[in-house]
Design a protein around this motif. Structure first.
Motif: not given
Length: 454
Positions: A295, A312, A314, A322, A326, A336, A338
């Motif tokens: 990644g 990211g 997941t 992922v 990140l 970033t 998530l």
């Protein structure tokens, strides 16, 4: 200690796949077809291509890694008893064993410990057994083990005798983490789903979707922050990169692919990074999500810079690919985001925004393409659509920046322009055709009520 896999490409996944491609091409040239259930058809299936001519075109630009990913098809064909595939597998095992035998003799090893390194040995037990059978002919007392770590790291750990212990410890930790994930819990409302009628199944699925409606409002403020971050980046020339594996990765790729036709943005604006690459869009790629370094490498190779945003995705909140992406994005200086569906996740990050949508256990335990997938798709819709609205790509609730690249979109653009400018449908379509279907420009330069003035 001997490390098999360090003797070149012979016997590797890449070598096996190359041999399979050669065999398939030869069969096609000789017979003008791929043959029933032969290697050629399996390769076409795994590549999602329509004919051997397309395979030739693909192979010209294919990377070594892309070619190597065809190895499972070789073993599948061999398992079916396909003669050419069986011969390729046997030849690969024999040549690798031969190299190891030569190395053992030169090193004076009467009872060598042989560690098999590489994904093809790790995931294909039949290949390991075939290698062992061949090796016993040249080194009867050899002890064979499979190296569970790749590359130099695996070799170093083996030399220290730590590979197996570390692997077992990590497996225990991963299993414990996965067991705690909400997405892995059993759903008490579906324990008898296998006995339901189709109508009962439908009712259960519809009722279960209510958990998404309840979970999303809890993330409203966080989604708003995500929209602001992405908007600011795109306004300043940055880009949005989605990173995911499996269903999560496919959803990111899907959302990215819809931005150019819907909002007139170039493909570079929103991009998807998928564990396992494009092949993973239509077929599972074994182990593609398990290496965080992959990644991280993908982020660098795709040219992610400080002005970009990396999001990211997941569902379980634990995908190594992922988190590797990140972490590298944070080091680069990116913003970033998530998105997970597991508020019980163990692993935490330093992301600017962390959005957990607790959709709860799936009707089919662990099948996150269901509720988790739906909730994730909604989140991605909100983030990119919200950013595009903020950037002026939508007027009122109309997609004024759409690219009229097909009949449906050309019809939509004509109707939209006709209504907004009080023109006839024919007048609007003629104006769009004359402008090269630049709807945005016509909406900006035309004046409402100027019917027929063009």
């Amino acid at each position: 200690m001997l490390l098999a896999g360090a003797v070149g490409d012979v016997g590797s996944a890449f070598w096996l796949s190359q041999e399979a491609l050669r065999a398939a091409f030869h069969h096609y040239q000789m017979h003008g077809s791929t043959g029933e259930d032969g290697l050629g058809r399996l390769l076409l299936r795994d590549l999602c291509l329509n004919g051997m001519k397309e395979v030739v075109e693909w192979s010209v630009g294919a990377s070594k890694e892309e070619v190597a990913r065809l190895a499972p098809a070789v073993f599948e064909a061999a398992g079916r008893g396909e003669k050419e595939a069986v011969e390729i597998v046997e030849r690969g095992a024999e040549r690798t064993a031969g190299y190891v035998g030569v190395a053992a003799r030169r090193m004076g090893e009467g009872r060598p410990r042989v560690f098999l390194q590489g994904s093809v040995f790790l995931r294909q037990s039949v290949y390991v057994r075939e290698f062992e059978r061949r090796l016993k002919k040249v080194c009867p007392d050899a002890v064979v083990e499979v190296c569970r770590r790749a590359g130099a790291e695996g070799a170093a750990l083996l030399a220290l005798g730590r590979d197996v212990a570390i692997e077992e410890e990590e497996e225990v930790m991963e299993m414990e983490e996965m067991a705690r994930a909400l997405t892995e819990q059993r759903n008490p409302r579906s324990t008898d789903i296998d006995t339901m009628t189709p109508e009962e199944l439908v009712e259960v699925f519809i009722r279960e979707e209510d958990s998404i409606r309840k979970a999303l409002p809890r993330a409203a403020n966080l989604l708003g922050r995500a929209v602001r971050i992405v908007t600011a980046s795109l306004r300043n020339g940055g880009r949005l990169f989605y990173v995911g594996a499996g269903t999560s990765g496919r959803l990111g790729m899907l959302d990215a692919s819809e931005i150019p036709p819907t909002f007139g943005e170039p493909p570079e604006t929103v991009q998807g990074i998928m564990a396992g690459g494009v092949r993973a869009l239509y077929r599972s790629v074994e182990g593609a999500e398990d290496r965080p370094e992959d990644g991280a490498e993908a982020v660098v190779d795709r040219g992610v810079g400080p002005g970009d945003v990396v999001c990211g995705i997941t569902a379980s909140g634990r995908t190594p690919f992922v988190f590797g992406a990140l972490e590298r994005a944070t080091e680069i200086g990116c913003k970033t985001i998530l998105i997970t569906c597991n508020e019980n996740r163990v692993r935490r990050t330093e992301c600017d925004v962390e959005i957990d949508i607790p959709t709860g256990p799936e009707l089919i335990t662990g099948s996150t393409r269901l509720k988790a997938g739906t909730a994730t798709k909604i989140c991605l819709n909100i983030i990119t659509t919200g950013a595009m609205i903020q950037l002026g790509k939508v007027k009122s609730n109309l997609m004024v920046s759409l690219q009229a690249t097909n009949t449906k979109l050309q019809d939509r653009a004509s109707r939209l322009l006709a209504k907004e400018r009080d023109w006839t449908y024919r007048e609007a379509r003629a104006a769009l055709e004359a402008s090269g279907w630049d709807l945005g420009a016509l909406l900006e330069t035309s004046t409402r009520g100027s019917r027929g003035s063009h």
